[in-house]
Design a protein around this motif. Structure first.
Motif, PDB file in Angstrom:
ATOM      1  N   ILE A 242       0.844  -1.219   0.000  1.00 12.22           N
ATOM      2  CA  ILE A 242       0.000   0.000   0.000  1.00 12.22           C
ATOM      3  C   ILE A 242       0.868   1.254   0.000  1.00 12.22           C
ATOM      4  N   LEU A 243       1.964   1.238   0.774  1.00  8.63           N
ATOM      5  CA  LEU A 243       2.879   2.386   0.796  1.00  8.63           C
ATOM      6  C   LEU A 243       3.484   2.623  -0.585  1.00  8.63           C
ATOM      7  N   ILE A 244       3.908   1.510  -1.207  1.00  6.17           N
ATOM      8  CA  ILE A 244       4.502   1.657  -2.546  1.00  6.17           C
ATOM      9  C   ILE A 244       3.460   2.130  -3.548  1.00  6.17           C
ATOM     10  N   GLY A 245       2.251   1.549  -3.454  1.00  2.00           N
ATOM     11  CA  GLY A 245       1.170   1.984  -4.340  1.00  2.00           C
ATOM     12  C   GLY A 245       0.867   3.452  -4.176  1.00  2.00           C
ATOM     13  N   THR A 246       0.851   3.921  -2.925  1.00  2.00           N
ATOM     14  CA  THR A 246       0.582   5.338  -2.640  1.00  2.00           C
ATOM     15  C   THR A 246       1.675   6.228  -3.232  1.00  2.00           C
ATOM     16  N   LEU A 247       2.938   5.814  -3.065  1.00  2.00           N
ATOM     17  CA  LEU A 247       4.057   6.587  -3.624  1.00  2.00           C
ATOM     18  C   LEU A 247       3.958   6.675  -5.139  1.00  2.00           C
ATOM     19  N   PHE A 248       3.621   5.524  -5.779  1.00  2.00           N
ATOM     20  CA  PHE A 248       3.503   5.534  -7.237  1.00  2.00           C
ATOM     21  C   PHE A 248       2.294   6.364  -7.689  1.00  2.00           C
ATOM     22  N   PHE A 249       1.242   6.346  -6.907  1.00  5.17           N
ATOM     23  CA  PHE A 249       0.055   7.154  -7.240  1.00  5.17           C
ATOM     24  C   PHE A 249       0.416   8.644  -7.237  1.00  5.17           C
ATOM     25  N   VAL A 250       1.118   9.054  -6.174  1.00 10.51           N
ATOM     26  CA  VAL A 250       1.530  10.459  -6.059  1.00 10.51           C
ATOM     27  C   VAL A 250       2.514  10.820  -7.167  1.00 10.51           C
TER      28      VAL A 250
END
Length: 912
Positions: A242-250
């Protein structure tokens, strides 16, 4: 109650019930069976394999993939979850079937008096009021009041844990401890010798056996350490994804300026990429392989998660008889006036010898020894039947002590059957707990020989002569002191003695001609003392190595036995379980001990003796409150609560009761402590292999993510070097079989020389994360990125822009995918060991990994050259030069890792 009152109370009589009355009582009381824990419905048992935290994560991942327009990926994830759940259910179902078959290996018949005649019925149909017959070797099917008894002795170890036979009779006396009433026998016990008739007073769950079974069933199931650890791991991986997904989303929004919807879909793809879809099936298969290997080592595991829990074990609470020892009483010394003999041969084997000064003896030159063997053969009600198959134990019909005497005579070449026919028995005074003696009368020419065996303290006072070198002489005070000193010396070694004496009764003794009317005081006097037989239940031959392995592995073994303090400590010291300084706590002391004192005692060397099996529950609970992972062994129904309470309950498959087997997590099919140690080694191996798998599966995540990082930080100038379907190829295609091969890896050298892992340690630790991402993953990311630019360079880059589609783009992504696969080949080989050289264990020794490597190369070739797969996975054909470069990738990666492991071994060695 008087016998007549018993008949009246149960509405029965000496000739038993009528069939009609028995049928009515069966309806009233139900079948004489011990109810097992209510089984989970097959549907619930099936469903639980799809509802663990990791399984739920995979269901969600599949949904996310479908929502992100990656339908094939979502369906593939769900398929993996479904296949894993079915396989897990099948494995546990097979283990339960094996357990059920063991539970069926129980006596199922009872001989009752019905309609005034003896008949055999299924023991399930026995009811209160039934009069039934007990014979030596019979399993007793109900709690019962004895009506009449002939030298009945009962093995109550299933209830008490004490292997010494208990005398039973029709007359009441209270005795010491539970189940000690002389006129009562209990369900689940076994008649060791003699015979009796009894009236059933309680059956099924109303029996003492059933009451304890009910107590066991009230103990709730607790999640295993592995279940807790997998839940913790799932939360860790979910958080990382989820952290990685959030970083990639941003990053997709602010760096590439993607629309929010497109950025969200992109981020979802990255979340799915960072969830190891192959983890759950690999865990399941690793545990299943551990179960299979354990089964070959005589350990039947009922629950897959129990396999790994064994590897965490810090303390084993072990009973003594049959587990640490052979449960075969063996005579190893003989003390006679003037000589002390040594008996060779362990257990119930007749290929031993009797020696004097290390020389085999000739019986004709040792009349005292010959007399002792004659008495051992004549004063004996036990039969030893030869084993039906080589390697099996002989069948003992009678008591272990008398069996030891029979085997002793056979070791000396004495003809026991011939002697019994030559000197027939004409009378007997059965053993009882007050006299501690048994006497038999035999016709010898014109006189009668009285043969006596029993405890020394009961024998010396009635002996006034001693046999020495074939001659009878007066027994002096000096002789008595010498005999007592010898007995004390043997007792100090934890050995038991049995005294042997005889008397020749002639007409001058003025006793009645019929010995059946002789009084005990008249027959058992003026005895000629012959000697002492010294015996012990010997340790299992393999126990010494098993104990040594436990100590090396920092696993403590605490003996918890119903035997005497002296015997318990002697065996414990002999096999290296404890030092001579170990504290011995008896059951009486334990009953008075405060919890804080017990906690403190359990931190040091300690042995528990004369302990009631139910006290084992308290010991296990206290150890767990001290932070220990406890394995507990047992065979009796009273052991069952402790087996259920322990982190790993280990029941005996040969001597264990059905209640103990049902409560346990593991069943030893050979009742051997060494099998527990082998199982612990397998448990540690399973955990180690799970960490190896985790390292292997996670290290591909970084090279899978690196193309997206390049894409984002170049603000879209570098097209995605790896498509989502190609990521799927690695996660659920090429990676799967080598990962499963790691689950089958053999124990790494030195695994049993390490301390058990701490309860605070986790599968995914800092070392694995660093090695997966900062070492293996980083190197693979660099190599795969170089492979991508290598193809583009061949087609004019950097002179021309990087292609975002078309033949060159497909060839470049194909080379990126292939480079990751060949990096994973090196990783599969490198992950096989943590510190040992892979060349030492054999680089080709794990055939499953080799097969997995062949499979992933073949799958890669299919994806590259089969047209419809090219369209589905965005691949293109590559040339021979490209393959040449790919094949070279694993070699330096393996050699560099070998150098790192070498330096690590040297550092460990230098630090001691």
């Amino acid at each position: 109650m008087q016998i007549d009152d018993v008949y009246k109370y149960f509405d029965t009589k000496e000739t038993g019930l009528t069939s009609e009355h028995a049928a009515e009582l069966l309806k009233k009381f139900g079948h004489n069976t011990i109810q097992r824990n209510k089984k989970q419905s097959q549907f619930k048992a099936f469903l639980k394999n799809f509802t663990s935290l990791m399984a739920i994560l995979l269901w969600i991942s599949g949904f996310i993939a479908i929502f992100a327009h990656m339908v094939e990926l979502g369906i593939a994830i769900w398929a993996v979850n479904l296949i894993n759940g079915i396989f897990s259910y099948w494995q546990e179902h097979q283990a339960q079937k094996a357990t059920d078959s063991l539970l069926k290996m129980l006596p199922t018949y009872a001989q009752v008096l019905r309609d005034g005649k003896a008949q055999q019925i299924n023991s399930e149909d026995l009811v209160p009021g039934d009069v039934f017959i007990i014979q030596a070797g019979n399993s007793i099917s109900a709690d019962a009041r004895i009506i009449e008894s002939t030298s009945l002795q009962v093995d109550e170890s299933a209830l008490t844990g004490e292997s010494v036979l208990v005398s039973k009779q029709a007359q009441y006396s209270h005795g010491v401890g539970r189940f000690a009433e002389s006129n009562l026998v209990f369900a689940g016990t076994v008649a060791g010798s003699g015979s009796a008739t009894a009236v059933a007073v309680a059956t099924g769950m109303h029996s003492e056996f059933g009451k304890i079974a009910k107590l066991t069933q009230s103990e709730k199931h607790h999640a295993s350490p592995l279940e807790l650890e997998l839940n913790h791991l799932t939360r860790q991986l979910s958080l990382i994804a989820i952290l990685i997904g959030t970083l990639f989303f941003v990053a997709a929004i602010f760096f590439v300026h993607y629309p929010i919807a497109k950025s969200f879909i992109f981020a979802l793809g990255m979340i799915v990429a960072f969830i190891p879809e192959g983890l759950l099936p690999t865990v399941t298969l690793s545990l299943a392989q551990g179960v299979t290997r354990m089964a070959k080592k005589h350990a039947l595991v009922k629950n897959l998660n129990s396999v790994e829990t064994l590897g965490e074990t810090t303390v084993i609470c072990s009973d003594k008889t049959g587990t640490l020892t052979q449960n075969q009483m063996t005579i190893n010394h003989l003390w006679l006036a003037g000589n002390q003999y040594t008996v060779t041969g362990q257990g119930y084997v007749n290929n031993g010898h009797i020696q004097l000064h290390n020389q085999d003896v000739d019986l004709s030159a040792h009349p005292d020894l010959q007399k002792l063997l004659q008495i051992a053969a004549l004063n004996n009600n036990t039969k030893v039947e030869a084993p039906k198959q080589p390697g099996d134990n002989p069948k003992i019909i009678g008591t272990p002590t008398e069996a030891a005497l029979v085997i002793l005579a056979e070791k000396a070449g004495f003809d026991t059957d011939g002697e019994s026919k030559k000197v027939p028995r004409i009378g007997e005074l059965p053993f009882d707990s007050e006299r501690k003696r048994m006497s038999t009368f035999h016709k010898t020419g014109d006189h009668i020989t009285v043969c006596v065996k029993g405890s020394l303290d009961g024998m010396l006072p009635i002996s006034d002569s001693i046999l020495e070198n074939g001659k009878i002489r007066p027994l002096t005070e000096a002789d008595k002191k010498q005999i007592n000193d010898a007995d004390t010396a043997f007792a100090a070694q934890g050995l038991r003695s049995l005294a042997v004496a005889y008397r020749e009764v002639t007409a001058d003794d003025q006793l009645p001609k019929d010995p059946k009317v002789w009084k005990i005081a008249d027959a058992e006097q003026h005895l000629v003392f012959v000697g002492l037989t010294i015996m012990q239940d010997p340790p299992r031959p393999e126990i010494y190595e098993a104990v040594r392995k436990c100590h090396e592995a920092s696993i403590r073994i605490i003996m918890v036995t119903g035997d005497s303090s002296l015997t318990a400590k002697s065996i414990a010291v002999k096999i290296g379980l404890t030092s001579d300084k170990a504290r011995v706590i008896t059951g009486d002391e334990l009953a008075e001990m405060r919890i804080d004192k017990l906690k403190e005692a359990l931190k040091g060397e300690v042995i528990f003796a004369r302990v009631a099996p139910e006290q084992k529950y308290r010991i296990v609970s206290t150890l767990q409150s001290n932070g220990e992972i406890v394995a507990s062994t047992g065979d009796g129904v009273n052991d069952a609560p402790a087996l259920k309470k322990a982190d790993i309950g280990v029941a005996m498959g040969v001597t264990g009761t059905d209640v103990a087997k049902d409560a346990a997590d593991m069943i030893l099919t050979d009742d051997n402590f060494a099998s527990i140690v082998a199982a612990i080694e397998e448990g540690r191996t399973v955990y180690s292999n799970l960490q190896k798998f985790l390292l292997y599966i996670l290290n591909s995540n970084l090279p899978e993510a690196a193309p997206s990082i390049l894409f984002l930080f170049s603000r879209g100038l570098i097209p995605l070097p790896l498509t989502v379907m190609q990521i799927l190829t690695v996660d659920l295609g090429t990676d799967m079989l080598p990962a499963l091969g790691l689950g089958a890896e053999q124990s790494e050298p030195g695994i049993m020389k390490q301390a058990p892992r701490a309860r605070t340690a986790h599968l995914l630790n800092r070392g694995i994360i660093l090695k997966a991402f900062a070492w293996y993953g980083l190197v693979a990311s660099i190599i795969s990125t170089v492979a991508y630019f290598f193809v583009n360079n061949q087609h004019g880059w950097p002179g021309v822009a990087l292609a975002g589609s078309g033949a060159v783009y497909e060839e470049a992504t194909t080379m990126t995918l292939a480079a990751i696969v060949f990096c994973q080949i090196a990783a599969a080989i490198n992950c096989r060991t943590k510190t040992s050289s892979v060349f030492k264990i054999g680089i080709f020794s794990n055939h499953r990994i080799l097969g997995g490597i062949v499979f992933e190369i073949a799958l890669l070739a299919l994806l590259i050259y089969v047209p419809f797969l090219q369209d589905l996975f965005n691949t293109a054909a590559i040339g021979l030069r490209d393959w040449g470069l790919l094949v070279c990738i694993p070699i330096p990666l393996i050699l560099i890792e070998e150098l790192r492991k070498l330096l690590l071994r040297r550092r460990v060695k230098a630090n001691g």
